[in-house]
Structure formats: structure tokens, C-alpha cells
Design a protein around this motif. Sequence first.
Motif, PDB file in Angstrom:
ATOM      1  N   ILE A 214       0.835  -1.194   0.000  1.00 42.61           N
ATOM      2  CA  ILE A 214       0.000   0.000   0.000  1.00 42.61           C
ATOM      3  C   ILE A 214       0.877   1.253   0.000  1.00 42.61           C
ATOM      4  N   ALA A 215       1.987   1.200   0.720  1.00 50.66           N
ATOM      5  CA  ALA A 215       2.898   2.344   0.762  1.00 50.66           C
ATOM      6  C   ALA A 215       3.494   2.618  -0.613  1.00 50.66           C
ATOM      7  N   GLN A 216       3.822   1.559  -1.350  1.00 50.80           N
ATOM      8  CA  GLN A 216       4.377   1.738  -2.700  1.00 50.80           C
ATOM      9  C   GLN A 216       3.334   2.315  -3.658  1.00 50.80           C
ATOM     10  N   ILE A 217       2.101   1.816  -3.565  1.00 49.96           N
ATOM     11  CA  ILE A 217       1.034   2.344  -4.422  1.00 49.96           C
ATOM     12  C   ILE A 217       0.803   3.821  -4.114  1.00 49.96           C
ATOM     13  N   LYS A 218       0.749   4.142  -2.840  1.00 45.11           N
ATOM     14  CA  LYS A 218       0.526   5.536  -2.433  1.00 45.11           C
ATOM     15  C   LYS A 218       1.667   6.430  -2.911  1.00 45.11           C
ATOM     16  N   GLU A 219       2.898   5.966  -2.773  1.00 40.14           N
ATOM     17  CA  GLU A 219       4.045   6.774  -3.187  1.00 40.14           C
ATOM     18  C   GLU A 219       3.947   7.145  -4.668  1.00 40.14           C
ATOM     19  N   VAL A 220       3.619   6.161  -5.521  1.00 37.85           N
ATOM     20  CA  VAL A 220       3.574   6.422  -6.957  1.00 37.85           C
ATOM     21  C   VAL A 220       2.380   7.299  -7.310  1.00 37.85           C
ATOM     22  N   HIS A 221       1.216   7.015  -6.746  1.00 37.94           N
ATOM     23  CA  HIS A 221       0.035   7.813  -7.073  1.00 37.94           C
ATOM     24  C   HIS A 221       0.173   9.253  -6.578  1.00 37.94           C
ATOM     25  N   ASP A 222       0.772   9.448  -5.416  1.00 40.44           N
ATOM     26  CA  ASP A 222       1.019  10.805  -4.930  1.00 40.44           C
ATOM     27  C   ASP A 222       2.003  11.531  -5.845  1.00 40.44           C
ATOM     28  N   PHE A 223       3.024  10.803  -6.304  1.00 44.45           N
ATOM     29  CA  PHE A 223       4.012  11.382  -7.214  1.00 44.45           C
ATOM     30  C   PHE A 223       3.350  11.803  -8.530  1.00 44.45           C
ATOM     31  N   ILE A 224       2.495  10.922  -9.061  1.00 45.13           N
ATOM     32  CA  ILE A 224       1.798  11.242 -10.311  1.00 45.13           C
ATOM     33  C   ILE A 224       0.946  12.495 -10.137  1.00 45.13           C
ATOM     34  N   ARG A 225       0.208  12.556  -9.034  1.00 44.18           N
ATOM     35  CA  ARG A 225      -0.662  13.711  -8.788  1.00 44.18           C
ATOM     36  C   ARG A 225       0.163  15.004  -8.731  1.00 44.18           C
ATOM     37  N   THR A 226       1.254  14.960  -8.015  1.00 46.26           N
ATOM     38  CA  THR A 226       2.116  16.141  -7.895  1.00 46.26           C
ATOM     39  C   THR A 226       2.686  16.541  -9.244  1.00 46.26           C
ATOM     40  N   ARG A 227       3.085  15.541 -10.025  1.00 50.13           N
ATOM     41  CA  ARG A 227       3.665  15.810 -11.355  1.00 50.13           C
ATOM     42  C   ARG A 227       2.622  16.449 -12.279  1.00 50.13           C
ATOM     43  N   LEU A 228       1.398  15.938 -12.222  1.00 48.76           N
ATOM     44  CA  LEU A 228       0.324  16.479 -13.060  1.00 48.76           C
ATOM     45  C   LEU A 228      -0.013  17.911 -12.675  1.00 48.76           C
ATOM     46  N   ILE A 229      -0.066  18.181 -11.382  1.00 49.86           N
ATOM     47  CA  ILE A 229      -0.352  19.542 -10.912  1.00 49.86           C
ATOM     48  C   ILE A 229       0.756  20.498 -11.349  1.00 49.86           C
TER      49      ILE A 229
END
Length: 249
Positions: free
Chosen positions: A176-191
Motif C-alpha cells: 500500500i505504501a508503494q502504491i501511495k508513493e507512486v500515485h502521490d508522485f503522479i498527482r504532484t507531477r500532473l499539478i
Amino acid sequence: MRPKIAAGNWKMNGTAASLAELHSLAMGLPENPPQVVICPPSTLLFRATNATHGSPIQIGAQDCHAEDAGAYTGDISASMVADSGATHVILGHSERRDAHRETDADVQAKTRAAWAAGLTAIVCIGESEAQRDADQTLDIIGGQLDGSLPEAVDAENTVIAYEPIWAIGTGKVPSIAQIKEVHDFIRTRLISRFGADIGNALPLLYGGSVKATNAVEIFAVENVDGALVGGASLKAKDFVPIVAALAQS
């Protein structure tokens, strides 16, 4: 609020007899279901759109060509996909990137073609196991995002699907930590690239051995707005619990 999306990728599976699963899926959907998109083989697109007419289920293709027409034997264009009644198309899936050597530039060109045909592009990104082991995951994901997405991205024309290649069909699931890390990174990158309004509005799906047994935990992760599901989408009895878990998340 971002839409919740449960997408099913049938890959190279399914004949006319498989369309009965769409009826079973429609009958099994929870009240007020999330957005459901099933992507069968291209041979079934037209019949699938007819089979789901009047239901909440939308139909998508698994790929399209970047050109609208021409001497491309065996390929289908985005306008052909739209003509079938489909509304979505999966682009840049790891199996296309690997087996067909598709590049980020190829995916970006196909995304533009999908938009021109009025389709929503489900753009896939993900790292291999070797890249994960080499601690290159975020670099790979960032590069794929930068290269695969055109500038005119918005929440109406694009969905992002993160699929760690090493988890697709293997039964392996990132923590779950790995999934969260990548999805948070994607969100930040998109913003960072598209601004807060668009970056926060784009749906992010997780894909990689999603099943009824782990769906609730995965959908509880911040910035996971749904799933792109492979094998578990082939049978309604396996997919309905995933859709139900998303509806309740």
C-alpha cells in the motif's frame, strides 16, 4: 470530485459468447455504481456497445492507430473505434510498449488521435521489476508522463492508469505504501505541469493483480480513483465485487 472508474481490459480474450458476461455485470452492479468501462477485443466492440445499451456500462477499445486512415493492415483508427459506439481507448499498455515497441511519442500521437475522435484516452504507465529493483520507479513514471501526455490534457479526455509491469497478471501486488508513493508522485507531477485545476481533476487508476480480496484496501489509498483490471474483469462474478468495493470507497 474526481469520478471513480472501474475499467476492465479483456486483452486477447472473448468471443460472441462472452457478451453474456456484460449482461451479468450490468445485472450485478451496485446501486449508484462508479463509472464502468469494459474494453473487449476489437472484434466485439460493436456488439458490446449494443449489448450494453441502456446500462451504465461503457465500452472501450484496447488500442488505436495514430493515423485516421491509410495503408495500415490490421490496425484500427480512433474514428473506427468511435464509430463502433465505444467511448474510451486504452493507450500505452505495457504489453503494447513491450511487444510492439511503442514509445512515449507513439502513445502521445495515439492520444491526440483518440481526442480528435471524441474518445477518452486511458493512458497507461508503469515500471518493470528491474527498474523497481534499481530504484528507478519515479524516474520512469515521470518520463512516461512527460512523454506520453499532450499539452491539452483535461479530466474529460484523459484517464491515467498506473500499472507496475511486474504486478500485471503475476499475483504480485505492491505494498500500500508503494502504491501511495507512486500515485502521490503522479498527482504532484500532473499539478506541476498542468496546474492545480486540471492536475487535481484527472482520475488516476491502479492496475496490477487487483482482485476482490485486495480491492477495498487499494481503493482506500489517497489518489487512487479506481482500477484498470485484467483477468478479474473477464467474469462478472469476479468483477462485480471490485466494482462494489469502489462504489463503497
